[in-house]
Design an enzyme around this catalytic site. Sequence first.
Site, PDB file in Angstrom:
ATOM      1  N   LYS A   1      -2.369  -8.482  -7.590  1.00  0.00           N
ATOM      2  CA  LYS A   1      -3.236  -8.308  -6.427  1.00  0.00           C
ATOM      3  C   LYS A   1      -2.644  -7.178  -5.584  1.00  0.00           C
ATOM      4  O   LYS A   1      -1.631  -7.346  -4.921  1.00  0.00           O
ATOM      5  CB  LYS A   1      -3.309  -9.582  -5.572  1.00  0.00           C
ATOM      6  CG  LYS A   1      -4.374  -9.451  -4.505  1.00  0.00           C
ATOM      7  CD  LYS A   1      -4.043 -10.156  -3.208  1.00  0.00           C
ATOM      8  CE  LYS A   1      -3.107  -9.419  -2.307  1.00  0.00           C
ATOM      9  NZ  LYS A   1      -3.573  -8.163  -1.730  1.00  0.00           N
TER      10      LYS A   1
ATOM     11  N   GLY B   1       6.895  -6.376  -0.503  1.00  0.00           N
ATOM     12  CA  GLY B   1       6.226  -6.355   0.797  1.00  0.00           C
ATOM     13  C   GLY B   1       7.189  -6.806   1.879  1.00  0.00           C
ATOM     14  O   GLY B   1       8.415  -6.688   1.732  1.00  0.00           O
ATOM     15  N   SER B   2       6.634  -7.347   2.942  1.00  0.00           N
ATOM     16  CA  SER B   2       7.461  -7.682   4.100  1.00  0.00           C
ATOM     17  C   SER B   2       8.272  -8.965   3.850  1.00  0.00           C
ATOM     18  O   SER B   2       7.868  -9.828   3.061  1.00  0.00           O
ATOM     19  CB  SER B   2       6.570  -7.885   5.321  1.00  0.00           C
ATOM     20  OG  SER B   2       5.684  -8.961   5.089  1.00  0.00           O
TER      21      SER B   2
ATOM     22  N   TRP C   1       0.816  -1.226   0.000  1.00  0.00           N
ATOM     23  CA  TRP C   1       0.000   0.000   0.000  1.00  0.00           C
ATOM     24  C   TRP C   1       0.847   1.273   0.000  1.00  0.00           C
ATOM     25  O   TRP C   1       0.307   2.358  -0.166  1.00  0.00           O
ATOM     26  CB  TRP C   1      -0.929   0.023   1.232  1.00  0.00           C
ATOM     27  CG  TRP C   1      -0.216  -0.306   2.513  1.00  0.00           C
ATOM     28  CD1 TRP C   1      -0.210  -1.511   3.153  1.00  0.00           C
ATOM     29  CD2 TRP C   1       0.646   0.552   3.283  1.00  0.00           C
ATOM     30  NE1 TRP C   1       0.588  -1.463   4.279  1.00  0.00           N
ATOM     31  CE2 TRP C   1       1.126  -0.206   4.380  1.00  0.00           C
ATOM     32  CE3 TRP C   1       1.056   1.885   3.161  1.00  0.00           C
ATOM     33  CZ2 TRP C   1       1.993   0.324   5.339  1.00  0.00           C
ATOM     34  CZ3 TRP C   1       1.924   2.409   4.114  1.00  0.00           C
ATOM     35  CH2 TRP C   1       2.384   1.636   5.184  1.00  0.00           C
ATOM     36  N   ASN C   2       2.162   1.186   0.230  1.00  0.00           N
ATOM     37  CA  ASN C   2       2.898   2.444   0.433  1.00  0.00           C
ATOM     38  C   ASN C   2       3.157   3.216  -0.865  1.00  0.00           C
ATOM     39  O   ASN C   2       3.269   4.441  -0.840  1.00  0.00           O
ATOM     40  CB  ASN C   2       4.183   2.224   1.240  1.00  0.00           C
ATOM     41  CG  ASN C   2       5.148   1.287   0.585  1.00  0.00           C
ATOM     42  OD1 ASN C   2       4.797   0.559  -0.345  1.00  0.00           O
ATOM     43  ND2 ASN C   2       6.384   1.277   1.055  1.00  0.00           N
TER      44      ASN C   2
ATOM     45  N   GLU D   1      11.071  -8.045  -3.506  1.00  0.00           N
ATOM     46  CA  GLU D   1      11.554  -6.755  -3.009  1.00  0.00           C
ATOM     47  C   GLU D   1      10.998  -6.632  -1.597  1.00  0.00           C
ATOM     48  O   GLU D   1       9.817  -6.344  -1.409  1.00  0.00           O
ATOM     49  CB  GLU D   1      11.060  -5.647  -3.951  1.00  0.00           C
ATOM     50  CG  GLU D   1      11.916  -4.419  -3.905  1.00  0.00           C
ATOM     51  CD  GLU D   1      11.439  -3.455  -2.859  1.00  0.00           C
ATOM     52  OE1 GLU D   1      11.930  -3.552  -1.706  1.00  0.00           O
ATOM     53  OE2 GLU D   1      10.578  -2.630  -3.167  1.00  0.00           O
ATOM     54  N   LEU D   2      11.849  -6.925  -0.611  1.00  0.00           N
ATOM     55  CA  LEU D   2      11.364  -7.110   0.766  1.00  0.00           C
ATOM     56  C   LEU D   2      11.802  -5.952   1.664  1.00  0.00           C
ATOM     57  O   LEU D   2      12.103  -4.876   1.180  1.00  0.00           O
ATOM     58  CB  LEU D   2      11.838  -8.480   1.275  1.00  0.00           C
ATOM     59  CG  LEU D   2      11.494  -9.652   0.327  1.00  0.00           C
ATOM     60  CD1 LEU D   2      12.065 -10.966   0.836  1.00  0.00           C
ATOM     61  CD2 LEU D   2       9.984  -9.771   0.126  1.00  0.00           C
TER      62      LEU D   2
HETATM   63  P1  ADP Z   1       3.102  -4.503   4.517  1.00  0.00           P
HETATM   64  O1  ADP Z   1       3.780  -4.581   5.828  1.00  0.00           O
HETATM   65  O2  ADP Z   1       3.653  -3.527   3.549  1.00  0.00           O
HETATM   66  O3  ADP Z   1       1.613  -4.460   4.600  1.00  0.00           O
HETATM   67  P2  ADP Z   1       2.792  -7.224   3.655  1.00  0.00           P
HETATM   68  O4  ADP Z   1       3.879  -8.148   3.259  1.00  0.00           O
HETATM   69  O5  ADP Z   1       1.947  -7.592   4.814  1.00  0.00           O
HETATM   70  O6  ADP Z   1       3.528  -5.852   3.842  1.00  0.00           O
HETATM   71  O7  ADP Z   1       1.814  -6.934   2.439  1.00  0.00           O
HETATM   72  C1  ADP Z   1       2.251  -6.743   1.123  1.00  0.00           C
HETATM   73  C2  ADP Z   1       1.260  -7.378   0.173  1.00  0.00           C
HETATM   74  O8  ADP Z   1       1.210  -8.775   0.461  1.00  0.00           O
HETATM   75  C3  ADP Z   1      -0.180  -6.882   0.298  1.00  0.00           C
HETATM   76  O9  ADP Z   1      -0.771  -6.860  -0.991  1.00  0.00           O
HETATM   77  C4  ADP Z   1      -0.823  -7.929   1.172  1.00  0.00           C
HETATM   78  O10 ADP Z   1      -2.219  -8.008   0.955  1.00  0.00           O
HETATM   79  C5  ADP Z   1      -0.132  -9.177   0.666  1.00  0.00           C
HETATM   80  N1  ADP Z   1      -0.126 -10.305   1.619  1.00  0.00           N
HETATM   81  C6  ADP Z   1      -0.097 -10.267   2.961  1.00  0.00           C
HETATM   82  N2  ADP Z   1      -0.098 -11.518   3.476  1.00  0.00           N
HETATM   83  C7  ADP Z   1      -0.138 -12.378   2.422  1.00  0.00           C
HETATM   84  C8  ADP Z   1      -0.150 -13.808   2.271  1.00  0.00           C
HETATM   85  N3  ADP Z   1      -0.113 -14.616   3.328  1.00  0.00           N
HETATM   86  N4  ADP Z   1      -0.189 -14.318   1.020  1.00  0.00           N
HETATM   87  C9  ADP Z   1      -0.200 -13.513  -0.058  1.00  0.00           C
HETATM   88  N5  ADP Z   1      -0.190 -12.174   0.013  1.00  0.00           N
HETATM   89  C10 ADP Z   1      -0.150 -11.596   1.226  1.00  0.00           C
END
Ligand code: ADP
Length: 479
Positions: free
Chosen positions: A178, A232-233, A154-155, A254-255
Site C-alpha cells: 500500500k 514511515g514515521s 511518499w518521499n 524503517e522509521l
Molecule cells: P509520512 O510522515 O512520511 O507521511 P506516515 O507514517 O504518516 O509518514 O506515512 C507512511 C505510510 O504509512 C503511508 O503510506 C501512509 O498512508 C501510511 N499510514 C499512515 N497512517 C497509517 C495507519 N494508521 N495505518 C496504516 N498505515 C498508515
Amino acid sequence: MTTEYLALIRHGSYINGQWHSSDSVFSVLDKATNAQISVVANAQPAQMCAAIDAANNALPIWSTHSGAQRSQLLSNWHTLITEHREALAQLLTREQGKPLAEARAEIDYGAGYIKWFAAEAERICGDVMEGVNANQSMQVVKKPVGVVGAITPWNFPNAMITRKAAAALAAGCTFVVKPAADTPLSALALAALAHQAGIPQGVLNVVVGTDAQSMGRELTQSPKVAKLSFTGSTKVGQLLIKDCAATVKRVSMELGGNAPFIVFDDADIEAALEGAMQAKFRNAGQTCVCANRFLVQAGIADAFVAALRDKVATLSQGNGIDNVDLGPLISQQAAANVHALVEDAVQKGARRHTDTTWNNSAFYPPVILSDISTDMHIMHQEIFGPVVALSTFDTEEQAICMANATEYGLAAYFYTRNYARMQRVANALQFGMLGMNQAVISNPAAPFGGVKHSGYGREGSKYGLDDYLSLQYRCIGTH
Ligand code: ADP
C-alpha cells in the site's frame, strides 16, 4: 513538454494481475502546479483483502519456483524499468515534486535493488552441520516467510517499493504493498512493468487508496500475512507493531531519523560543505537520512556558516520538471510545519543567515539557522524541509554526547581527517548507518536501517534477504 510518462499512468490498484476500477476515485496532483495528473480508483478494505488472498494463493507456486527462475523474472522487471527510466522519472517528479535529475537518480537507485536481489535469489543457501551424535546429520534450510505486506511513504515513491518488493520476491515471498496516497502513480507504473516482465499474477499486488488506517488494519490483522515491512514515521510504526502482535508477524520498521552532521575542526572543510549540501538539500530535505542537526566545532563555525550561505545562495527553486535544485515540498501543509519549526527556533534565539520569508505555498526557501539550542523543537524533530539548524561544540566528547542525545538512531555523518578520531567517534555513535567524510551513503549493496526508535531490520546488502527468510532446522537420523 515531457509527456512520455502518460503511457505509464494506471487508474486503479493492481490485484491478482488485474486492474481495479471504481466510481469512487481520488485525485493525484502535480505537486509543483497543483494541476490534476490523474484520478485513481480509491481501494477499500475489500480490495486489500482480495490482494492478500491473491498473494496467498500465488505463494505455493512462487515459493517453489527455483531461485534462478525468480531471478530471471526480476531481471526482466529491471530491464523494463531501465528502458522506461525517463517516463518513470517524469511521473515521479510530477506526483512527488523532486527535481527531474533526482527522480532519474531514484529510478536508477530503485532499479539497483531489483538487480541486486535478482542476483541474491540465486545465492540463498543454508548449512549442513556435523550431528551431535554419530547417527545424526543436521541441516538448516532457508524458507520464504510467506505473504509480505508493505506500507510505503511518499518521499521515495519508487525506491521504497522496489527495495522491499525485490527482496521479498527474491526470497520466494509474495507481496502486497500500500503506497502513500500522495504518490500512487509511480507504484502502479512499477506494477505495469512487473506485469509486462511476466511476474505471475498474485505475486506482486499494489493497492492504492486514501484510507490508510483501514487498509493497514487489513494487512496487520490478516493471519495470511506473515510479515509487515513499513517505512514511515515512528508514530505510525509503533501503531503497526502493536497491531501485528495478535498474529505474531515478523516486522521490519524503517522509521524516522534525526541525523547529526558533525564537522570537526580537523575536517576537509570543502568536502564537509559539499556533503552538507547533499545531506541536507536532497529532495528538499525530505528524506529520513537528511542531516537534521549540524554540529560544528566552535573555532570553525563562523567560517563554515559563511561558506554554506554562499553555496545555498546558488540553489534554484521551482518546478522539478524544469531541472531546478529544489522543488516544492509534498504539500503546503508540509511547508507550514517546517515554517512552524523555524519560527519556534527564531523566537527562542536562533540566528538567521538567510531570508526566512515564506510565501504560504508548498515551496519552502532554503534556510540556515545557527545558535540552535535544546529547548527548540527543531533540535528534536525531523525537519523534513530545506533548513540547516546549526549548533556548536567544543570537544569530541561533547559532540558525541550531543549527537546521541536523541531517541532516533538511523544515520549520522561526521567529517574529520584524524584516523584515530574516526574510529573513536564511530564506536561511540548509536546509529545504524554512518557517513564518515561521506554524505551519500545509501546503495543496494549496503544494509539500510536504524537502531533505537528508528526501527529494525535491514534493506539491501547481503543481509537484506534475512528479513524475508525463516530458518528451518532439520535433525536427520542416519541409522
Ligand atoms: P509520512 O510522515 O512520511 O507521511 P506516515 O507514517 O504518516 O509518514 O506515512 C507512511 C505510510 O504509512 C503511508 O503510506 C501512509 O498512508 C501510511 N499510514 C499512515 N497512517 C497509517 C495507519 N494508521 N495505518 C496504516 N498505515 C498508515
